[in-house]
Design a protein around this motif. Structure first.
Motif, PDB file in Angstrom:
ATOM      1  N   THR A  53       0.796  -1.267   0.007  1.00 33.62           N
ATOM      2  CA  THR A  53       0.074  -0.032   0.125  1.00 33.62           C
ATOM      3  C   THR A  53       0.929   1.181   0.147  1.00 33.62           C
ATOM      4  OG1 THR A  53      -1.523  -1.144   1.375  1.00 33.62           O
ATOM      5  CG2 THR A  53      -2.056   1.295   1.147  1.00 33.62           C
ATOM      6  N   TRP A  54       0.553   2.092  -1.046  1.00 30.56           N
ATOM      7  CA  TRP A  54       1.430   3.253  -1.156  1.00 30.56           C
ATOM      8  C   TRP A  54       0.793   4.414  -0.075  1.00 30.56           C
ATOM      9  CZ3 TRP A  54      -0.580   7.880  -3.786  1.00 30.56           C
ATOM     10  CH2 TRP A  54       0.252   8.984  -3.730  1.00 30.56           C
ATOM     11  N   VAL A  55       1.526   4.956   0.856  1.00 32.47           N
ATOM     12  CA  VAL A  55       0.878   5.965   1.866  1.00 32.47           C
ATOM     13  C   VAL A  55       1.485   7.281   1.373  1.00 32.47           C
ATOM     14  CG1 VAL A  55       1.177   6.765   4.114  1.00 32.47           C
ATOM     15  CG2 VAL A  55       1.086   4.420   3.673  1.00 32.47           C
ATOM     16  N   ARG A  56       2.889   7.451   1.049  1.00 28.26           N
ATOM     17  CA  ARG A  56       3.076   8.923   0.633  1.00 28.26           C
ATOM     18  C   ARG A  56       4.416   8.769  -0.236  1.00 28.26           C
ATOM     19  NH1 ARG A  56       6.326  11.716   3.685  1.00 28.26           N
ATOM     20  NH2 ARG A  56       7.062  11.110   5.792  1.00 28.26           N
ATOM     21  N   THR A  57       4.702   9.831  -0.981  1.00 29.83           N
ATOM     22  CA  THR A  57       6.060   9.761  -1.716  1.00 29.83           C
ATOM     23  C   THR A  57       6.894  10.789  -0.853  1.00 29.83           C
ATOM     24  OG1 THR A  57       5.062   9.554  -3.708  1.00 29.83           O
ATOM     25  CG2 THR A  57       7.093  10.800  -3.653  1.00 29.83           C
ATOM     26  N   THR A  58       8.262  10.283  -0.515  1.00 26.44           N
ATOM     27  CA  THR A  58       9.123  10.934   0.185  1.00 26.44           C
ATOM     28  C   THR A  58      10.296  11.808  -0.726  1.00 26.44           C
ATOM     29  OG1 THR A  58      10.617   8.993   0.581  1.00 26.44           O
ATOM     30  CG2 THR A  58       8.915   9.605   2.254  1.00 26.44           C
ATOM     31  N   ASN A  59      10.420  11.044  -2.066  1.00 26.00           N
ATOM     32  CA  ASN A  59      11.219  11.711  -3.001  1.00 26.00           C
ATOM     33  C   ASN A  59      10.931  11.117  -4.318  1.00 26.00           C
ATOM     34  OD1 ASN A  59      13.633  13.588  -3.402  1.00 26.00           O
ATOM     35  ND2 ASN A  59      14.748  11.568  -3.741  1.00 26.00           N
ATOM     36  N   LEU A  60      11.007  12.055  -5.327  1.00 20.61           N
ATOM     37  CA  LEU A  60      10.935  11.779  -6.565  1.00 20.61           C
ATOM     38  C   LEU A  60      12.271  12.085  -7.540  1.00 20.61           C
ATOM     39  CD1 LEU A  60       8.830  10.243  -8.662  1.00 20.61           C
ATOM     40  CD2 LEU A  60       7.721  12.494  -9.054  1.00 20.61           C
ATOM     41  N   THR A  61      12.988  11.407  -8.049  1.00 19.66           N
ATOM     42  CA  THR A  61      14.025  11.949  -8.630  1.00 19.66           C
ATOM     43  C   THR A  61      14.143  11.371 -10.085  1.00 19.66           C
ATOM     44  OG1 THR A  61      15.332  11.337  -6.895  1.00 19.66           O
ATOM     45  CG2 THR A  61      16.723  11.537  -8.700  1.00 19.66           C
ATOM     46  N   GLY A  62      14.580  12.294 -10.912  1.00 21.94           N
ATOM     47  CA  GLY A  62      14.823  12.087 -12.285  1.00 21.94           C
ATOM     48  C   GLY A  62      15.872  11.177 -12.666  1.00 21.94           C
ATOM     49  N   ALA A  63      15.816   9.947 -13.199  1.00 23.67           N
ATOM     50  CA  ALA A  63      16.732   9.073 -13.435  1.00 23.67           C
ATOM     51  C   ALA A  63      17.898   9.754 -14.525  1.00 23.67           C
ATOM     52  CB  ALA A  63      16.386   7.719 -14.097  1.00 23.67           C
ATOM     53  N   SER A  64      17.632  10.228 -15.515  1.00 22.00           N
ATOM     54  CA  SER A  64      18.561  11.087 -16.277  1.00 22.00           C
ATOM     55  C   SER A  64      19.394  12.006 -15.734  1.00 22.00           C
ATOM     56  CB  SER A  64      18.100  11.359 -17.681  1.00 22.00           C
ATOM     57  OG  SER A  64      17.080  12.585 -17.233  1.00 22.00           O
ATOM     58  N   THR A  65      18.649  12.928 -14.898  1.00 21.32           N
ATOM     59  CA  THR A  65      19.504  14.007 -14.116  1.00 21.32           C
ATOM     60  C   THR A  65      20.335  13.815 -12.909  1.00 21.32           C
ATOM     61  OG1 THR A  65      17.473  14.808 -13.247  1.00 21.32           O
ATOM     62  CG2 THR A  65      18.052  15.533 -15.437  1.00 21.32           C
ATOM     63  N   GLY A  66      19.342  12.740 -12.137  1.00 15.31           N
ATOM     64  CA  GLY A  66      20.038  12.519 -10.843  1.00 15.31           C
ATOM     65  C   GLY A  66      19.544  13.431  -9.745  1.00 15.31           C
ATOM     66  N   HIS A  67      18.783  14.542 -10.257  1.00 12.49           N
ATOM     67  CA  HIS A  67      18.449  15.330  -9.366  1.00 12.49           C
ATOM     68  C   HIS A  67      16.898  15.161  -8.777  1.00 12.49           C
ATOM     69  CE1 HIS A  67      21.981  17.914 -10.142  1.00 12.49           C
ATOM     70  NE2 HIS A  67      21.580  17.806 -11.286  1.00 12.49           N
ATOM     71  N   SER A  68      16.781  15.482  -7.609  1.00 12.10           N
ATOM     72  CA  SER A  68      15.495  15.395  -6.775  1.00 12.10           C
ATOM     73  C   SER A  68      14.288  16.492  -7.718  1.00 12.10           C
ATOM     74  CB  SER A  68      15.358  15.812  -5.380  1.00 12.10           C
ATOM     75  OG  SER A  68      16.089  14.816  -4.782  1.00 12.10           O
ATOM     76  N   ILE A  69      13.273  16.029  -7.816  1.00  7.34           N
ATOM     77  CA  ILE A  69      12.115  16.898  -8.427  1.00  7.34           C
ATOM     78  C   ILE A  69      11.409  17.595  -7.250  1.00  7.34           C
ATOM     79  CG2 ILE A  69      10.097  17.038  -9.938  1.00  7.34           C
ATOM     80  CD1 ILE A  69      11.267  14.382 -11.402  1.00  7.34           C
ATOM     81  N   THR A  70      11.267  18.787  -7.157  1.00  6.53           N
ATOM     82  CA  THR A  70      10.703  19.420  -6.172  1.00  6.53           C
ATOM     83  C   THR A  70       9.316  19.170  -5.881  1.00  6.53           C
ATOM     84  OG1 THR A  70      12.389  21.106  -6.251  1.00  6.53           O
ATOM     85  CG2 THR A  70      10.492  21.596  -5.000  1.00  6.53           C
TER      86      THR A  70
END
Length: 143
Positions: free
Chosen positions: A74-91
């Motif tokens: 069960t997905w509760v909430r997202t803690t981080n989303l990162t672009g694989a090609s850039t390696g940077h966290s998406i805000t």
């Protein structure tokens, strides 16, 4: 410890036989699930952290966490989303700010996201299919 073992422990501690009808299996199960969910919601416990890879579709402004439909997770909430090609966290930004910011005709690599009704909305809208995102999330306790 699995649910059956936990139920046995409750009956053992109370000194009640499961078959005597004083405390039903259903009532003990509900008690244990409520207690477990209460503890799980107190903080981001290490054993509840999970991750997955999400793939975008060109022109679609959102991705659906696969965990929401995976068996037993069960997905509760997202803690981080990162672009694989850039390696940077998406805000992450609040949904209201996202709605105010998001003209539907802009397409590029996403730099912000917002969660709304179980979907992760991306801005700008991904311009190509197959953009890979790394999704870190808190899952619900298995009960």
């Amino acid at each position: 410890m699995d649910l059956g073992t936990a139920r046995d422990e409750v009956y053992g501690r109370l000194g009640i036989a499961q078959s005597d009808g004083q405390l039903t299996t259903q009532a003990v199960t509900q008690l244990l699930r409520t207690a477990l969910n209460t503890v799980a919601s107190e903080r981001d416990w290490a054993w509840l952290q999970a991750n997955e890879t999400l793939t975008t579709t060109a022109g679609t402004a959102y991705v659906t966490p696969l965990a929401a439909s995976a068996a037993g997770v069960t997905w509760v909430r997202t803690t981080n989303l990162t672009g694989a090609s850039t390696g940077h966290s998406i805000t992450q930004i609040p949904w209201q700010d996202f709605r105010d910011k998001n003209p539907s005709n802009q397409q590029d690599l996403p730099d912000v996201w917002a969660e709304h009704f179980g979907l992760l909305y991306l801005h700008p809208t991904p311009s190509g299919s197959g953009t890979t995102l790394f999704h870190d999330f808190i899952r619900g306790e298995k009960t």
